[in-house]
Design a protein around this motif. Structure first.
Motif, PDB file in Angstrom:
ATOM      1  N   LEU A   1      -3.211   6.633  13.706  1.00 43.16           N
ATOM      2  CA  LEU A   1      -2.398   6.469  12.503  1.00 43.16           C
ATOM      3  C   LEU A   1      -2.578   7.651  11.556  1.00 43.16           C
ATOM      4  O   LEU A   1      -1.613   8.100  10.925  1.00 43.16           O
ATOM      5  CB  LEU A   1      -2.739   5.150  11.803  1.00 43.16           C
ATOM      6  N   LYS A   2      -3.788   8.153  11.479  1.00 42.36           N
ATOM      7  CA  LYS A   2      -4.051   9.323  10.642  1.00 42.36           C
ATOM      8  C   LYS A   2      -3.233  10.516  11.148  1.00 42.36           C
ATOM      9  O   LYS A   2      -2.580  11.218  10.362  1.00 42.36           O
ATOM     10  CB  LYS A   2      -5.536   9.654  10.651  1.00 42.36           C
TER      11      LYS A   2
ATOM     12  N   ASN B   1       0.588   9.987  10.502  1.00 44.98           N
ATOM     13  CA  ASN B   1       0.966  10.249   9.119  1.00 44.98           C
ATOM     14  C   ASN B   1       0.869  11.725   8.760  1.00 44.98           C
ATOM     15  O   ASN B   1       1.629  12.214   7.919  1.00 44.98           O
ATOM     16  CB  ASN B   1       0.128   9.406   8.162  1.00 44.98           C
TER      17      ASN B   1
ATOM     18  N   TYR C   1       3.924  13.443  11.808  1.00 50.74           N
ATOM     19  CA  TYR C   1       5.260  12.955  12.167  1.00 50.74           C
ATOM     20  C   TYR C   1       6.305  13.566  11.249  1.00 50.74           C
ATOM     21  O   TYR C   1       6.104  13.674  10.042  1.00 50.74           O
ATOM     22  CB  TYR C   1       5.299  11.417  12.118  1.00 50.74           C
TER      23      TYR C   1
ATOM     24  N   PRO D   1       8.108  11.276   7.322  1.00 49.48           N
ATOM     25  CA  PRO D   1       6.990  10.542   6.708  1.00 49.48           C
ATOM     26  C   PRO D   1       7.291   9.073   6.426  1.00 49.48           C
ATOM     27  O   PRO D   1       6.422   8.221   6.600  1.00 49.48           O
ATOM     28  CB  PRO D   1       6.729  11.302   5.402  1.00 49.48           C
ATOM     29  N   GLU D   2       8.526   8.772   6.017  1.00 50.22           N
ATOM     30  CA  GLU D   2       8.874   7.377   5.713  1.00 50.22           C
ATOM     31  C   GLU D   2       8.814   6.523   6.984  1.00 50.22           C
ATOM     32  O   GLU D   2       8.363   5.380   6.955  1.00 50.22           O
ATOM     33  CB  GLU D   2      10.291   7.277   5.112  1.00 50.22           C
TER      34      GLU D   2
ATOM     35  N   ALA E   1       6.971   7.220   9.631  1.00 53.62           N
ATOM     36  CA  ALA E   1       5.552   7.116  10.008  1.00 53.62           C
ATOM     37  C   ALA E   1       4.893   5.967   9.266  1.00 53.62           C
ATOM     38  O   ALA E   1       4.123   5.198   9.853  1.00 53.62           O
ATOM     39  CB  ALA E   1       4.834   8.434   9.713  1.00 53.62           C
ATOM     40  N   LYS E   2       5.195   5.825   7.986  1.00 48.09           N
ATOM     41  CA  LYS E   2       4.625   4.725   7.193  1.00 48.09           C
ATOM     42  C   LYS E   2       5.108   3.369   7.708  1.00 48.09           C
ATOM     43  O   LYS E   2       4.339   2.404   7.751  1.00 48.09           O
ATOM     44  CB  LYS E   2       4.965   4.889   5.712  1.00 48.09           C
TER      45      LYS E   2
ATOM     46  N   GLU F   1       3.222   2.683  10.867  1.00 47.37           N
ATOM     47  CA  GLU F   1       1.858   2.288  10.527  1.00 47.37           C
ATOM     48  C   GLU F   1       1.818   0.832  10.076  1.00 47.37           C
ATOM     49  O   GLU F   1       0.952   0.059  10.514  1.00 47.37           O
ATOM     50  CB  GLU F   1       1.301   3.188   9.421  1.00 47.37           C
TER      51      GLU F   1
END
Length: 90
Positions: free
Chosen positions: A51-52, A55, A58, A61-62, A64-65, A68
């Protein structure tokens, strides 16, 4: 529809993680190696690291969140608990 989006987000996550791999092992080579047992602590550690990286790298970013959040929800729902094979977990 929500399940399909969740599945697609997870699939994108997996494909993204695979693209970051430093070592490529063919399926045949993997099949020759013995499978390892993985415990909850190891799974958690692996997920946190992935996950690190997701984030950090990727392109969206939105997204990726969102991925997650989906994975963390799966962890909270104990969806990975029954997996003890490192090969299956990967």
């Amino acid at each position: 529809m929500k399940n399909l989006i969740s599945f697609l987000m997870t699939a994108v996550f997996v494909l993204t993680v695979l693209s970051f791999g430093r070592t490529i092992v063919t399926a045949q080579e993997t099949a020759k190696k013995p499978d390892l047992t993985i415990d909850a602590a190891e799974k958690s550690q692996i997920i946190e690291k992935l996950l690190k990286e997701l984030n950090a790298r990727y392109i969206f970013p939105e997204t990726a969140k969102k991925m997650e959040a989906d994975i963390r929800a799966r962890m909270k729902n104990n969806e990975y608990d029954s997996i003890t094979s490192a090969r299956d977990f990967s």
